[in-house]
Design an enzyme around this catalytic site. Structure first.
Site, PDB file in Angstrom:
ATOM      1  N   GLY A  15      70.975 -12.617  -4.962  1.00 43.02           N
ATOM      2  CA  GLY A  15      69.725 -12.724  -4.191  1.00 43.02           C
ATOM      3  C   GLY A  15      69.247 -14.153  -3.980  1.00 43.02           C
ATOM      4  CE1 TYR A  69      58.007  -9.419   1.939  1.00 47.17           C
ATOM      5  CE2 TYR A  69      56.928  -7.528   0.913  1.00 47.17           C
ATOM      6  CZ  TYR A  69      57.436  -8.170   2.033  1.00 47.17           C
ATOM      7  OH  TYR A  69      57.355  -7.556   3.263  1.00 47.17           O
ATOM      8  N   GLY A  86      67.821 -16.751 -13.022  1.00 49.46           N
ATOM      9  CA  GLY A  86      68.131 -15.647 -12.096  1.00 49.46           C
ATOM     10  C   GLY A  86      69.073 -16.143 -11.012  1.00 49.46           C
ATOM     11  CG  PHE A 101      70.505  -9.744 -18.538  1.00 43.89           C
ATOM     12  CD1 PHE A 101      70.932 -10.293 -19.732  1.00 43.89           C
ATOM     13  CD2 PHE A 101      69.981  -8.466 -18.552  1.00 43.89           C
ATOM     14  CE1 PHE A 101      70.841  -9.579 -20.919  1.00 43.89           C
ATOM     15  CE2 PHE A 101      69.884  -7.741 -19.736  1.00 43.89           C
ATOM     16  CZ  PHE A 101      70.314  -8.306 -20.920  1.00 43.89           C
ATOM     17  CB  SER A 104      74.034 -13.949 -11.072  1.00 50.26           C
ATOM     18  OG  SER A 104      72.992 -13.054 -11.401  1.00 50.26           O
ATOM     19  CE1 TYR A 142      57.904  -6.408  -4.061  1.00 50.67           C
ATOM     20  CE2 TYR A 142      55.996  -7.835  -4.038  1.00 50.67           C
ATOM     21  CZ  TYR A 142      57.284  -7.596  -4.410  1.00 50.67           C
ATOM     22  OH  TYR A 142      57.965  -8.518  -5.153  1.00 50.67           O
ATOM     23  CB  VAL A 157      69.225  -6.033   1.836  1.00 51.83           C
ATOM     24  CG1 VAL A 157      69.844  -4.906   1.030  1.00 51.83           C
ATOM     25  CG2 VAL A 157      68.709  -5.525   3.161  1.00 51.83           C
TER      26      VAL A 157
HETATM   27  P1  NAD Z   1      67.981  -9.974  -7.582  1.00 52.83           P
HETATM   28  O1  NAD Z   1      67.976  -8.633  -8.238  1.00 52.83           O
HETATM   29  O2  NAD Z   1      69.005 -10.227  -6.525  1.00 52.83           O
HETATM   30  O3  NAD Z   1      68.189 -11.125  -8.691  1.00 52.83           O
HETATM   31  C1  NAD Z   1      67.629 -11.081  -9.962  1.00 52.83           C
HETATM   32  C2  NAD Z   1      68.249 -12.146 -10.842  1.00 52.83           C
HETATM   33  O4  NAD Z   1      67.591 -12.100 -12.115  1.00 52.83           O
HETATM   34  C3  NAD Z   1      69.750 -11.940 -11.119  1.00 52.83           C
HETATM   35  O5  NAD Z   1      70.378 -13.199 -11.187  1.00 52.83           O
HETATM   36  C4  NAD Z   1      69.751 -11.306 -12.518  1.00 52.83           C
HETATM   37  O6  NAD Z   1      70.950 -11.519 -13.255  1.00 52.83           O
HETATM   38  C5  NAD Z   1      68.584 -12.048 -13.134  1.00 52.83           C
HETATM   39  N1  NAD Z   1      67.984 -11.381 -14.293  1.00 52.83           N
HETATM   40  C6  NAD Z   1      67.367 -10.176 -14.335  1.00 52.83           C
HETATM   41  N2  NAD Z   1      66.915  -9.932 -15.600  1.00 52.83           N
HETATM   42  C7  NAD Z   1      67.248 -11.026 -16.351  1.00 52.83           C
HETATM   43  C8  NAD Z   1      67.059 -11.386 -17.708  1.00 52.83           C
HETATM   44  N3  NAD Z   1      66.409 -10.611 -18.585  1.00 52.83           N
HETATM   45  N4  NAD Z   1      67.572 -12.577 -18.122  1.00 52.83           N
HETATM   46  C9  NAD Z   1      68.260 -13.388 -17.278  1.00 52.83           C
HETATM   47  N5  NAD Z   1      68.431 -13.113 -15.978  1.00 52.83           N
HETATM   48  C10 NAD Z   1      67.940 -11.941 -15.518  1.00 52.83           C
HETATM   49  O7  NAD Z   1      66.513 -10.219  -7.071  1.00 52.83           O
HETATM   50  P2  NAD Z   1      65.859 -10.990  -5.831  1.00 52.83           P
HETATM   51  O8  NAD Z   1      65.441  -9.992  -4.835  1.00 52.83           O
HETATM   52  O9  NAD Z   1      66.658 -12.168  -5.443  1.00 52.83           O
HETATM   53  O10 NAD Z   1      64.507 -11.468  -6.520  1.00 52.83           O
HETATM   54  C11 NAD Z   1      64.327 -12.751  -7.078  1.00 52.83           C
HETATM   55  C12 NAD Z   1      62.870 -13.125  -6.933  1.00 52.83           C
HETATM   56  O11 NAD Z   1      62.565 -13.218  -5.537  1.00 52.83           O
HETATM   57  C13 NAD Z   1      61.905 -12.094  -7.525  1.00 52.83           C
HETATM   58  O12 NAD Z   1      60.829 -12.766  -8.113  1.00 52.83           O
HETATM   59  C14 NAD Z   1      61.449 -11.322  -6.304  1.00 52.83           C
HETATM   60  O13 NAD Z   1      60.174 -10.746  -6.469  1.00 52.83           O
HETATM   61  C15 NAD Z   1      61.405 -12.448  -5.279  1.00 52.83           C
HETATM   62  N6  NAD Z   1      61.410 -11.990  -3.876  1.00 52.83           N
HETATM   63  C16 NAD Z   1      62.299 -11.058  -3.445  1.00 52.83           C
HETATM   64  C17 NAD Z   1      62.238 -10.607  -2.131  1.00 52.83           C
HETATM   65  C18 NAD Z   1      63.192  -9.555  -1.598  1.00 52.83           C
HETATM   66  O14 NAD Z   1      62.934  -9.006  -0.527  1.00 52.83           O
HETATM   67  N7  NAD Z   1      64.277  -9.293  -2.276  1.00 52.83           N
HETATM   68  C19 NAD Z   1      61.287 -11.154  -1.246  1.00 52.83           C
HETATM   69  C20 NAD Z   1      60.448 -12.150  -1.702  1.00 52.83           C
HETATM   70  C21 NAD Z   1      60.495 -12.556  -3.026  1.00 52.83           C
END
Ligand code: NAD
Length: 393
Positions: free
Chosen positions: A52, A225, A48, A74, A50, A235, A274
């Protein structure tokens, strides 16, 4: 092509390559400003990678510690007529920077849940990287195909137990309104666990171990989270929270299974930011807009890169880092402490359609949302014709 944002609900259907590159540059500059971070991971796999939190983890690994990074994501490639996804352009920009710095970087674009992608990662590690000392698990996906059966599971974002009525902000209609979210069925809960729980994290560790690609003392972090009362109904204690609880089970299973190699698996709780994943969750745009207002005023505001830098410097690179009572790494205290939560709650109770823009930092939220897709990035000329077909190999 001149590209302007096409926002549809909680998603923007296009992305700006130059803006995405500028946004990656901002994170990179932040990391470089920290100076020498000392010893850290050298061979890092980021699942993952790319956007966040995963993208920030890759940037800190590479530009903070000089690590080789193999990323998995992805994303959609651009065509002559349609832009690629933001994650595509972020990855292209990251590769450019890594190449310029003489750092190994490779990204495999495909389904991380599949056996095929796992095999590709193993082949690449064997050929060009070696054993990994850090695996970041940062996937956020609405569906998962079970590699054993081919069955497709979909996650849902619903309360558990009883329906839940709450305030919400509709970003499309600029409307604060009440929504009633119906409770999830048992099947929806189980399907969400199947998608966002710990099973795939365990499969990754197992595949890498079978291929003898786990370094002694390898660490692995899966992001979660946890939040507090305001977000629990949708959540922490909702379907997604149930899936995240399963990460705790998986972490302890991983720690026992690979104890002979001193592998350390950490569920890592990060603050709300975000991202494409969080903007899709009902209530989060409202909650985050109010949280931004409070945390910016208090001087405690942090985005992905600040959180991840803290994770690496205070937790992942120290022996026996402090954990909570469930052995999780916590970086979310800046948001979940009682004082901050009380201030957010006070705004939450007051917020109405009339005072929303006054009480909240929606402007900040919206800026960050646009920046996810490479828009509204300072210094970028959005009237300029730009090349949209960009590659990263
Ligand atoms: P995001 O949507 O920015 O990133 C998701 C990543 O997963 C991307 O790189 C995407 O290409 C990849 N991805 C998705 N499906 C895929 C697949 N089938 N195969 C390969 N890659 C795939 O998300 P984010 O918010 O950065 O979340 C990442 C983690 O952090 C998650 O577990 C989320 O629960 C956790 N998190 C997020 C937050 C928040 O506020 N955004 C807070 C705490 C924890």
């Amino acid at each position: 092509m001149v590209i302007k944002p096409k926002v549809r609900g909680f998603i923007c259907t296009n992305a700006h390559p130059v803006g995405c590159a500028a946004s990656v540059q901002q994170q990179l500059d932040y990391v470089k400003q920290q100076g020498n971070l000392g010893d850290g991971p050298k061979n890092v796999l980021v699942l993952g990678c790319s956007t966040g939190y995963g993208l920030s983890s890759r940037i800190v690994s590479a530009f903070g510690y000089g690590a080789k990074t193999l990323g998995v994501c992805f994303e959609k490639a651009p065509t002559e007529r349609k832009t690629g996804t933001a994650g595509w352009y972020n990855t292209a920009a990251f590769h450019q920077q890594a190449n310029d710095a003489g750092l190994y970087a490779k990204t495999l674009n495909g389904d991380a849940f599949s056996n095929e992608l796992k095999q590709q990662v193993i082949d690449e590690l064997k050929a060009n990287v070696g054993k990994v000392d850090l695996i970041v698990y940062s996937l956020a996906s609405p569906r998962r195909t079970d590699p054993a059966t081919g069955e497709v599971f979909k996650s849902t974002l619903k309360p558990v137990g009883a329906p839940y009525k709450t305030k919400n902000y509709d970003t499309d209609k600029d409307l604060v309104h009440e929504v009633e979210l119906e409770a999830a069925s048992e099947e929806e809960i189980n399907n969400t666990i199947k998608v966002m729980g710990g099973e795939d994290w365990e499969l990754w560790l197992s595949a890498l171990n079978d291929a003898d690609l786990l370094a002694d003392g390898c660490k692995t972090a899966a992001y979660t989270y946890i939040g507090k009362e305001l977000t629990w109904p949708i959540y922490g204690k909702a379907t997604i929270g149930k899936a995240k609880e399963d990460l705790d089970r998986a972490a302890s299973a991983i720690n026992s299974a690979y104890a002979n190699k001193q592998v350390k698996a950490y569920v890592t709780s990060l603050k709300a930011v975000v991202t494409q994943a969080s903007s899709a969750i009902p209530v989060m745009p409202l909650y985050i807009s109010l949280m931004y207002q409070v945390m910016k005023a208090d001087g405690s505001h942090e985005g992905c890169i600040e959180q991840i830098l803290g994770l690496f410097t205070k937790k992942l690179t120290v022996d026996s880092p402090e954990t909570d009572d469930q052995a999780r790494l916590r970086l979310d205290g800046v948001e979940t402490n009682d004082e901050t939560q009380a201030k957010i709650k006070s705004l939450w109770d007051q917020v109405t359609q009339e005072n929303f823009h006054e009480l909240s930092d929606y402007a900040g939220y919206h800026h960050d949302f646009l920046q996810l897709f490479g828009f509204d990035v300072p210094g970028v000329d959005y009237d300029q014709d730009v090349e949209i077909v960009v590659d990263w190999s």
